[in-house]
Motif scaffolding. Structure first.
Motif, short mmCIF file in Angstrom:
data_model
loop_
_atom_site.label_atom_id
_atom_site.label_comp_id
_atom_site.label_asym_id
_atom_site.label_seq_id
_atom_site.Cartn_x
_atom_site.Cartn_y
_atom_site.Cartn_z
N SER A 35 0.84 -1.20 0.00
CA SER A 35 0.00 0.00 0.00
C SER A 35 0.87 1.25 0.00
CB SER A 35 -0.93 0.00 1.22
OG SER A 35 -1.85 1.05 1.15
N ASN A 44 -8.28 0.41 0.27
CA ASN A 44 -6.83 0.34 0.47
C ASN A 44 -6.42 0.81 1.87
OD1 ASN A 44 -6.98 -0.40 -2.21
ND2 ASN A 44 -6.14 1.51 -3.00
N THR A 54 -1.36 -5.22 1.17
CA THR A 54 -2.70 -5.13 0.59
C THR A 54 -3.49 -6.41 0.75
OG1 THR A 54 -1.91 -5.83 -1.59
CG2 THR A 54 -1.89 -3.46 -1.13
N PHE A 91 -9.90 -3.66 -1.69
CA PHE A 91 -8.71 -3.32 -2.47
C PHE A 91 -9.12 -2.75 -3.82
CE2 PHE A 91 -5.28 -4.67 -5.50
CZ PHE A 91 -4.32 -3.79 -5.03
#
Length: 322
Positions: free
Chosen positions: A222, A241, A247, A256
């Motif tokens: 991320s 996110n 992630t 996501f």
């Protein structure tokens, strides 16, 4: 200059995440644990200083947006410096309280102290990464938590200093949710120090204005564009996110989002119903107590009448659907 830019793009994240964290790990494991030099803990502070200086240098060489490097135009640096001091002081106090917490909750046998220290740091970071993600997710779902968390999201740009911007109350909740369980089951102080350093460096890298190239790891971390997507001021589109670094939790949770619905510009950061987000550190501490999510910008900060924002419209539609 082109070659230097490419070196920074590909070398920035590894140097920060692996190089500096490796240096902090060596200081703690070799000088403190192996040799008993507790004074060596003080070396963590200059290493953190190197991390910030590296971020500032890299942002000048390989920025996402040149506009984000104009500190005078944004006028947020003094408040951000105070946030950094408050964050790091709180983190230090948390480490100093570990012996007291261990005395209050004597469950030392649950922590794998027989593991190599690097393995203890790794498992601690994985647990903390998940816990921080969960707290982050909840902070976008519950208005009371969002009021506190909005202090982090109100920033109009992302750069090295504002990764640790937190309202002190929200930071306290982060520490309780993210670190307290580890401490209660016996995480040693040396592991906690390295973990704290790694989290700080992660936040710096995650928010840096550096066009970092992560290769095949890009969809799994991320950092950069993936975290930009989380900070956009496009109504509720930024509710995605949530990971501190990984992630994988967002992929499991279904939150996501690898690509934005449209190109992200330098002016797309912030909270859409707080267009005049205060630049003062004190005002940012006051903000959660006068800001009501969905009700528009508080009169205290309005410069001119505002029409209904995308966030308000999105919430109105959701309320109508329910």
């Amino acid at each position: 200059m082109r070659y230097l830019r490419e070196i920074v793009r590909y070398g920035y994240a590894p140097f920060m995440m692996l190089g500096l964290t490796g240096a902090a790990y060596w200081v703690v494991s070799e000088l403190v644990v192996a040799q008993g030099h507790t004074w060596a803990y003080m070396l963590i502070a200059p290493l953190l200083g190197v991390a910030y200086l590296t971020a500032f240098a890299a942002e000048r060489i390989a920025p996402f947006f040149d506009e984000w490097n104009d500190h005078a135009a944004h006028g947020d640096t003094p408040a951000n410096i105070l946030h950094v001091i408050a964050y790091e002081a709180s983190a230090t106090n948390g480490v100093l309280l570990i012996p007291v917490i261990c005395w209050l909750f004597p469950y030392q046998g649950l922590w794998p102290t027989e593991w190599p220290m690097w393995a203890q740091v790794l498992i601690a970071f994985l647990v903390a990464d998940f816990a921080f993600m969960a707290m982050h997710y909840l902070s976008h779902r519950f208005p009371t938590l969002w009021r506190l968390h909005s202090v982090h999201h109100g920033v109009g740009r992302l750069y090295g200093l504002n990764g640790v911007i937190r309202h002190p109350l929200h930071q306290a909740l982060d520490m309780v949710i993210g670190n307290m369980p580890l401490v209660i089951i016996g995480m040693p102080v040396p592991v906690a120090v390295v973990l704290g350093f790694l989290i700080s460096v992660t936040l710096i890298v995650q928010h840096s204005n550096v066009d970092a190239r992560l290769g095949p790891l890009a969809p799994h971390l991320s950092i950069g564009r993936i975290h930009h997507m989380h900070h956009v001021n496009w109504g509720t589109e930024g509710d995605c996110n949530f990971g501190l670094l990984l992630t994988v939790w967002d992929k499991m949770l279904g939150t996501f989002v690898p690509e934005p619905s449209r190109p992200i510009t330098a002016k797309d950061m912030g909270v859409d119903e707080l267009p005049n987000f205060p630049k003062s550190f004190v005002e940012q501490l006051i903000l959660p107590f006068i800001y009501k999510p969905g009700a528009g910008e508080p009169e205290r900060y309005k410069k001119q009448p505002q029409s209904q924002t995308p966030a308000q419209e999105a919430r109105r539609i959701l309320d109508a659907a329910e």
